[in-house]
Write a protein that holds these residues in place. Structure first.
Motif, PDB file in Angstrom:
ATOM      1  N   LEU A  91       0.848  -1.190   0.000  1.00  0.00           N
ATOM      2  CA  LEU A  91       0.000   0.000   0.000  1.00  0.00           C
ATOM      3  C   LEU A  91       0.884   1.241   0.000  1.00  0.00           C
ATOM      4  N   GLU A  92       0.782   2.026  -1.059  1.00  0.00           N
ATOM      5  CA  GLU A  92       1.536   3.265  -1.171  1.00  0.00           C
ATOM      6  C   GLU A  92       0.643   4.412  -0.728  1.00  0.00           C
ATOM      7  N   ILE A  93       1.104   5.160   0.270  1.00  0.00           N
ATOM      8  CA  ILE A  93       0.326   6.229   0.881  1.00  0.00           C
ATOM      9  C   ILE A  93       1.085   7.535   0.701  1.00  0.00           C
ATOM     10  N   ASP A  94       0.355   8.569   0.277  1.00  0.00           N
ATOM     11  CA  ASP A  94       0.939   9.903   0.132  1.00  0.00           C
ATOM     12  C   ASP A  94       0.829  10.627   1.468  1.00  0.00           C
ATOM     13  N   GLY A  95       1.966  10.918   2.075  1.00  0.00           N
ATOM     14  CA  GLY A  95       1.942  11.563   3.380  1.00  0.00           C
ATOM     15  C   GLY A  95       1.427  12.982   3.349  1.00  0.00           C
ATOM     16  N   ALA A  96       1.459  13.643   2.191  1.00  0.00           N
ATOM     17  CA  ALA A  96       0.990  15.021   2.119  1.00  0.00           C
ATOM     18  C   ALA A  96      -0.527  15.110   2.210  1.00  0.00           C
ATOM     19  N   SER A  97      -1.244  14.143   1.633  1.00  0.00           N
ATOM     20  CA  SER A  97      -2.706  14.181   1.623  1.00  0.00           C
ATOM     21  C   SER A  97      -3.337  13.283   2.674  1.00  0.00           C
ATOM     22  N   ASN A  98      -2.551  12.417   3.292  1.00  0.00           N
ATOM     23  CA  ASN A  98      -3.066  11.538   4.356  1.00  0.00           C
ATOM     24  C   ASN A  98      -2.219  11.748   5.605  1.00  0.00           C
ATOM     25  N   ASN A  99      -2.290  12.936   6.143  1.00  0.00           N
ATOM     26  CA  ASN A  99      -1.395  13.297   7.232  1.00  0.00           C
ATOM     27  C   ASN A  99      -2.092  13.491   8.568  1.00  0.00           C
ATOM     28  N   GLY A 100      -3.349  13.104   8.683  1.00  0.00           N
ATOM     29  CA  GLY A 100      -4.089  13.321   9.918  1.00  0.00           C
ATOM     30  C   GLY A 100      -4.149  12.099  10.804  1.00  0.00           C
ATOM     31  N   VAL A 101      -4.730  12.281  11.974  1.00  0.00           N
ATOM     32  CA  VAL A 101      -4.840  11.194  12.930  1.00  0.00           C
ATOM     33  C   VAL A 101      -5.821  10.134  12.451  1.00  0.00           C
ATOM     34  N   GLU A 102      -6.882  10.529  11.771  1.00  0.00           N
ATOM     35  CA  GLU A 102      -7.883   9.568  11.309  1.00  0.00           C
ATOM     36  C   GLU A 102      -7.292   8.580  10.324  1.00  0.00           C
ATOM     37  N   GLU A 103      -6.457   9.085   9.404  1.00  0.00           N
ATOM     38  CA  GLU A 103      -5.831   8.184   8.442  1.00  0.00           C
ATOM     39  C   GLU A 103      -4.918   7.177   9.140  1.00  0.00           C
ATOM     40  N   VAL A 104      -4.194   7.628  10.158  1.00  0.00           N
ATOM     41  CA  VAL A 104      -3.309   6.721  10.887  1.00  0.00           C
ATOM     42  C   VAL A 104      -4.122   5.695  11.668  1.00  0.00           C
ATOM     43  N   ARG A 105      -5.263   6.083  12.192  1.00  0.00           N
ATOM     44  CA  ARG A 105      -6.116   5.122  12.899  1.00  0.00           C
ATOM     45  C   ARG A 105      -6.639   4.045  11.968  1.00  0.00           C
ATOM     46  N   GLN A 106      -7.002   4.443  10.751  1.00  0.00           N
ATOM     47  CA  GLN A 106      -7.427   3.442   9.769  1.00  0.00           C
ATOM     48  C   GLN A 106      -6.287   2.497   9.425  1.00  0.00           C
TER      49      GLN A 106
END
Length: 486
Positions: A91-106
């Motif tokens: 899974l390749e994740i863009d840290g610029a657009s997925n930088n919040g706590v909710e994304e990390v919880r998922q």
């Protein structure tokens, strides 16, 4: 199939295809072969140096058939899925657009699930420094103790923005800027594969302008093909991107080393009128002077792409100068480069820097004077040693100094001197014979002049009362209103 740009078409597929990062490749291959895999990796480096490509190749090596192994087949279907970004286990994740706590919880919730096909579930987060502090803190526990089937791979260009608690949980690999020679060779290889006539000088010009980034160099080559067609010369590269030719750098270096200010300023004016980037010209000049310094220590060092004939002239001109002069010139240009970075009139600062550099080459320094004196001292005749003196030889008496004329005490008193000064003057004019009444005998006075007759040796010693009857003593007593106590 749609057209693919060179940066995607010639992206590295295996560890052997990664250029200029031998220290990273060797470490990863040894870790895979020795089964010493970490749970988190961090790739740091400038743009276009291969961070994403290295991460994908590592993912292929971990999830290939029969893996983990370093010598995998890049053409098998699972490796092609990873290369194309459609693998369910990578899974390749863009840290610029997925930088919040909710994304990390998922992400923490999906970590528990086993991989669908490969051996590991790999999370690749690009530009990881864009995550917020809250997101980093939410990731800490999972990053420190992930499940056995999970691997994290991070990539960033700004590692100083990452929390120290994250850095301490990762194995860090610093990818270096790719050397210009390596980039030029790769561009010539791509040109041969694409049946493009690319001059070697043009490849060097592109490589220097790419500033260590392979992706930037491949993108420039793609643009040149669209502009020029199948034949690309150095002049085309200079016209499209405003770079400086190797001949121009060599000519400016020769003008500087020969202390020809007029020629150097003429080259700068010509480049400015042609729309060249003067900051890039100064950087190329500093690189040429650095190459000369290295060549003075190692004759086998490279010429930074400068033609052989021009390079030979530069080496001959630099050999007549001491090393400290070249170092001083580089220091001047480094200061000039800093001023040009924020200046609007860059040409003015470059011309001033060139004039200062030429003047510094013609200055006479203390080191030069010391060298000349040391060289001249070797040709001087040796002075003969003085003959030894005889131990029983009597010392030669020094000539007696003539007595100075004694000023009168009245003249000193009239000049406004203090009473103590007058007393000192009177004591200096007192008789030379030692007197017992004074307390301590006076030191032996200076020799008498010829006019003063020498006293006979058998003259009787004056009495103590005669001292107090001296006119000078009587005058001192009257001045201080003193009396003699016996």
């Amino acid at each position: 199939m749609s057209y693919q740009v060179f940066a995607r078409k010639y992206r590295p597929r295996t560890f052997a295809d990664i250029l200029g990062q031998d220290h990273v490749v060797r470490t990863l291959e040894n870790a895979i072969s020795q089964d010493r895999l970490a749970h988190a990796y961090l790739f740091v480096g400038p743009r276009g140096t291969g961070k994403t490509s290295t991460a994908r190749i590592l993912a292929k090596a971990l999830n290939c058939t029969g893996g983990p192994k370093a010598d995998f087949d890049p053409d098998e279907d699972i490796c092609q899925e990873i290369a194309e970004g459609r693998s369910l286990d990578v899974l390749e994740i863009d840290g610029a657009s997925n930088n919040g706590v909710e994304e990390v919880r998922q992400l923490r919730e999906t970590v528990r699930f086993a991989p669908a096909r490969g051996q590991f579930k790999i999370y690749y987060i690009d530009e990881v420094h864009m995550l917020t502090n809250q997101a980093f803190n939410a990731l800490l526990k999972t990053l420190e103790e992930p499940p056995e089937h999970v691997k994290f791979i991070f990539a960033t260009t700004e590692p100083h923005k990452i929390l120290a608690t994250i850095l301490s949980r990762c194995q860090r690999f610093d990818l270096r800027p790719i050397p210009a020679e390596t980039i030029a060779k790769q561009l010539l290889h791509i040109a041969s594969e694409e049946r493009i006539d690319l001059d070697e000088a043009a490849a060097w010009a592109i490589a220097k302008g790419a500033d260590g980034g392979m992706r930037d160099a491949q993108s420039m080559l793609d643009q040149l093909v669209a502009f020029c067609g199948e034949k690309i010369s150095e002049a085309n590269v200079l016209d499209v991107f405003g770079f400086t030719s190797r001949e121009t750098v060599a000519g400016l270096s020769l003008a500087l080393l020969s202390q020809d200010s007029a020629r150097a300023l003429e080259i700068v004016q010509r480049e400015a009128d042609a729309g060249r980037e003067l900051s890039q010209l100064l950087g190329e000049l500093i690189g040429g002077l650095r190459a000369l310094l290295v060549a003075g220590l190692d004759s086998e060092a490279g010429a930074e792409g400068i033609p052989a004939e021009s390079w030979k002239k530069m080496v001959e001109a630099a050999s007549a100068l001491p090393t400290e002069r070249l170092l001083a010139v580089i220091d001047i240009f480094a200061e000039t480069e800093g001023r040009m970075r924020w200046a609007t009139n860059k040409r003015l600062h470059l011309e001033i820097g060139l004039i200062k550099a030429v003047q510094s080459l013609g200055e006479v320094r203390i080191n030069d004077v010391i060298k000349i004196l040391a060289a001249g001292a070797q040709h001087l005749p040796e002075t003969p040693a003085a003959p030894p003196t005889k131990p029983d030889a009597e010392p030669v008496p020094e000539p007696e100094p003539q007595a100075e004329s004694k000023p009168e005490p009245k003249a000193a008193a009239n000049a406004g001197e203090s009473p103590l000064d007058t007393i000192d003057q009177m004591i200096a004019e007192a008789p030379d014979e030692p007197v017992e009444a004074v307390g301590k005998p006076k030191p032996k006075p200076a020799p008498k002049t010829e006019t003063a007759p020498e006293k006979p040796k058998d003259e009787p010693k004056p009495a103590a009362d005669d001292f107090y009857q001296d006119p000078l003593i009587q005058k001192a007593l009257d001045m201080f209103e003193a009396r003699i106590r016996k």
